[in-house]
Write a protein that holds these residues in place. Structure first.
Motif, short mmCIF file in Angstrom:
data_model
loop_
_atom_site.label_atom_id
_atom_site.label_comp_id
_atom_site.label_asym_id
_atom_site.label_seq_id
_atom_site.Cartn_x
_atom_site.Cartn_y
_atom_site.Cartn_z
N THR A 165 64.47 -29.88 23.34
CA THR A 165 64.45 -30.03 24.79
C THR A 165 65.03 -31.36 25.24
N LEU A 166 64.65 -32.43 24.54
CA LEU A 166 65.11 -33.77 24.90
C LEU A 166 66.43 -34.13 24.23
N GLY A 167 66.80 -33.38 23.19
CA GLY A 167 68.06 -33.64 22.50
C GLY A 167 68.07 -34.96 21.76
N VAL A 168 66.94 -35.30 21.12
CA VAL A 168 66.83 -36.57 20.40
C VAL A 168 66.36 -36.31 18.97
N PRO A 169 66.64 -37.22 18.04
CA PRO A 169 66.18 -37.03 16.66
C PRO A 169 64.67 -37.15 16.55
N LEU A 170 64.13 -36.48 15.53
CA LEU A 170 62.69 -36.46 15.29
C LEU A 170 62.35 -37.22 14.00
N LEU A 171 61.59 -38.28 14.15
CA LEU A 171 61.02 -39.04 13.04
C LEU A 171 59.56 -38.64 12.91
N THR A 172 59.13 -38.33 11.69
CA THR A 172 57.75 -37.92 11.47
C THR A 172 57.10 -38.77 10.38
N THR A 173 55.90 -39.24 10.64
CA THR A 173 55.10 -39.88 9.60
C THR A 173 54.05 -38.88 9.11
N ILE A 174 54.09 -38.59 7.82
CA ILE A 174 53.09 -37.72 7.19
C ILE A 174 52.04 -38.63 6.54
N HIS A 175 50.83 -38.58 7.07
CA HIS A 175 49.77 -39.47 6.60
C HIS A 175 48.97 -38.86 5.45
N ALA A 176 48.89 -37.54 5.41
CA ALA A 176 48.16 -36.84 4.34
C ALA A 176 48.59 -35.39 4.38
N THR A 177 48.26 -34.64 3.33
CA THR A 177 48.60 -33.21 3.30
C THR A 177 47.35 -32.39 3.03
N GLU A 178 47.37 -31.16 3.50
CA GLU A 178 46.25 -30.25 3.26
C GLU A 178 46.12 -29.94 1.77
N HIS A 179 47.23 -29.83 1.09
CA HIS A 179 47.24 -29.59 -0.36
C HIS A 179 46.55 -30.74 -1.09
N GLY A 180 46.88 -31.95 -0.70
CA GLY A 180 46.29 -33.11 -1.35
C GLY A 180 44.81 -33.26 -1.07
N ARG A 181 44.40 -32.99 0.16
CA ARG A 181 42.98 -33.12 0.52
C ARG A 181 42.10 -32.17 -0.27
N ASN A 182 42.64 -30.99 -0.59
CA ASN A 182 41.84 -29.96 -1.26
C ASN A 182 42.26 -29.71 -2.70
N ASN A 183 43.23 -30.50 -3.17
CA ASN A 183 43.76 -30.31 -4.52
C ASN A 183 44.28 -28.89 -4.71
N GLY A 184 44.94 -28.38 -3.67
CA GLY A 184 45.49 -27.03 -3.71
C GLY A 184 45.28 -26.31 -2.39
N ILE A 185 45.84 -25.12 -2.26
CA ILE A 185 45.68 -24.29 -1.07
C ILE A 185 44.91 -23.03 -1.49
N TYR A 186 43.71 -22.82 -0.90
CA TYR A 186 42.81 -21.78 -1.40
C TYR A 186 42.39 -20.75 -0.36
N ASN A 187 42.60 -21.02 0.93
CA ASN A 187 42.16 -20.05 1.93
C ASN A 187 43.16 -19.99 3.09
N GLU A 188 42.91 -19.10 4.04
CA GLU A 188 43.84 -18.87 5.13
C GLU A 188 44.01 -20.10 6.03
#
Length: 421
Positions: free
Chosen positions: A133-156
């Protein structure tokens, strides 16, 4: 080369000739604090503003907070989720993203933003829409991941969050992570590997308590205690402290643990303490203010951060900045901050015996403990100040915008060649 991307008055340009207009998206921002994310964004945005950038933070509001205010030079815009009373968190987040997108579009009618900076998947839907919409680049900081918090992906639910993280990473033009550990984690669990990745650590504000300890916690006067803090969730490893306290009690060791923070596991852990009759040894004191945190750290004998999963470890920096010898789990980003027996001590994650070994060492070697605390304080002061972190982030932003300009120029050049043919 003129590095100013927005049209600015000459008198308002910073010394380094950059002045970006940044729209930052984060679901929490002080005084609305849920975890460490809000403090990170507050520290970063204030220092970016100090460098001369115009920073607008778009975040969730409450009935008690104004829709707009200027905080430390940062323009803070708060919105209420469209379905603000919805108790289902995912629906609430969806409503927040819709409200953020609408508000950002209105802001863009008056402000020409140079780039978006999103923090974690919680604002990903709005960030992806606004990028186009704004036509600008997107910078993202990833602080943590769901995979890392749970040591895997186990449910919906975990799968849903994982897919949202994947989508945000794929749509971003640049990613920032807080440690080499997090960089390796992203590259190993997500399919997208072509995105640019920069490693910039979290920062810490060096502060001194403004109130006397006896005024805030008179019941702890002349008491020796070991301090820990964090969001009260399973991945923070507080069960290890409970187990260590039980062992210490059985062995006649007079150790007292004070643990601060709020979270879904708080009452569960308090029940564990009662069941195991550890009320004199472990205290979960719940939510505390920043001032209370500072005095508790300052008056503690040492600090323990026993996380099972910790992408960076900002709480370790908070204790180290006061010169307190700090024991951290040998995992995640914390093992990049602490050098064993130099700037802190490392324990085996989830191992109560290992934790007690480190506590015993510091307790039995007070001079060495003091040296370790001072070395930790010096390393935090030199490497993790917000001015340095903001400068590194600013350079990443500048490089991203230059790259975007070059790509557009090349595309326009190729288009002209096709027309000539």
């Amino acid at each position: 080369m003129n590095k100013t991307f927005s049209q600015q008055d000459e008198a308002n340009k910073p010394a380094n000739n950059w002045q970006l207009k940044i729209l930052m998206l984060c679901w929490e921002y002080p005084p609305n604090i849920v975890g460490g994310l809000s403090r990170h964004v507050a520290g970063l945005s204030a220092e970016l503003a100090g460098l001369g950038h115009e920073v607008h933070v778009l975040t969730a509001g409450t009935d008690q907070l104004p829709e707009f205010e200027n905080m430390s030079g940062v323009h803070v815009h708060r919105v209420q989720p469209i379905n603000n009373r919805d108790e289902h968190f995912f629906s609430w987040i969806g409503g927040l993203n819709l409200a953020m997108a609408f508000k950002a579009e209105r802001l863009s009618e008056e402000i020409t933003f140079d780039l978006l900076h999103a923090h974690d998947w919680l604002v990903g839907a709005a960030a992806i829409v606004l990028k186009d919409t704004l036509g600008v680049p997107l910078l993202t900081t990833i602080h943590a991941t769901e995979h890392g918090r749970n040591n895997g992906i186990y449910n919906e639910m975990q799968q849903f969050i994982h897919e949202k993280e994947q989508q945000l990473i794929s749509e971003s033009d640049q990613i920032i992570v807080c440690s080499e550990y997090m960089k390796d984690e992203l590259l190993s669990i997500f399919k997208e590997t072509s995105v640019n990745l920069a490693v910039i650590p979290n920062g810490i504000e060096l502060v001194e308590p403004k109130q006397a300890f006896n005024e805030i916690f008179p019941e702890l006067k002349n008491e020796k205690y070991i301090f820990s803090l964090g969001r009260i969730v399973k991945e923070k490893g507080f069960e290890t402290i409970i187990e260590a306290a039980a062992i210490a009690k059985d062995e006649g060791l007079d150790y007292r643990f004070i643990i601060a923070g709020k979270g879904p596991m708080l009452e569960t852990y308090r029940q564990h303490i009662s069941t195991r009759q550890l009320e004199s040894h472990v205290h979960f004191i719940g939510f505390i203010t920043d001032e209370q945190r500072n005095v508790l750290i300052q008056e503690s004998e040492l600090a323990v951060i026993p996380s099972l999963y910790e992408p960076f470890g900002i709480v370790a920096l908070e204790t180290m900045t006061f010169g307190k010898p700090t024991i951290v789990s040998n995992t995640g980003g914390m093992k990049g901050i602490v050098k064993h027996l130099q700037t802190g001590l490392l324990m085996v994650p989830g191992d109560a015996r290992s934790l007690l070994e480190q506590i015993n060492f510091l307790h039995n070697n007070p001079k060495k403990a003091q040296e370790i605390g001072e070395m930790g304080r010096q390393i935090v002061k030199s490497l993790y100040g917000w001015k340095r972190i903001a400068s590194e982030t600013s350079r990443v932003m500048e490089d991203l915008l230059l790259s975007e300009r070059i790509n557009k120029s090349e595309e326009e050049g190729q288009g002209k060649q096709i027309i000539r043919k």
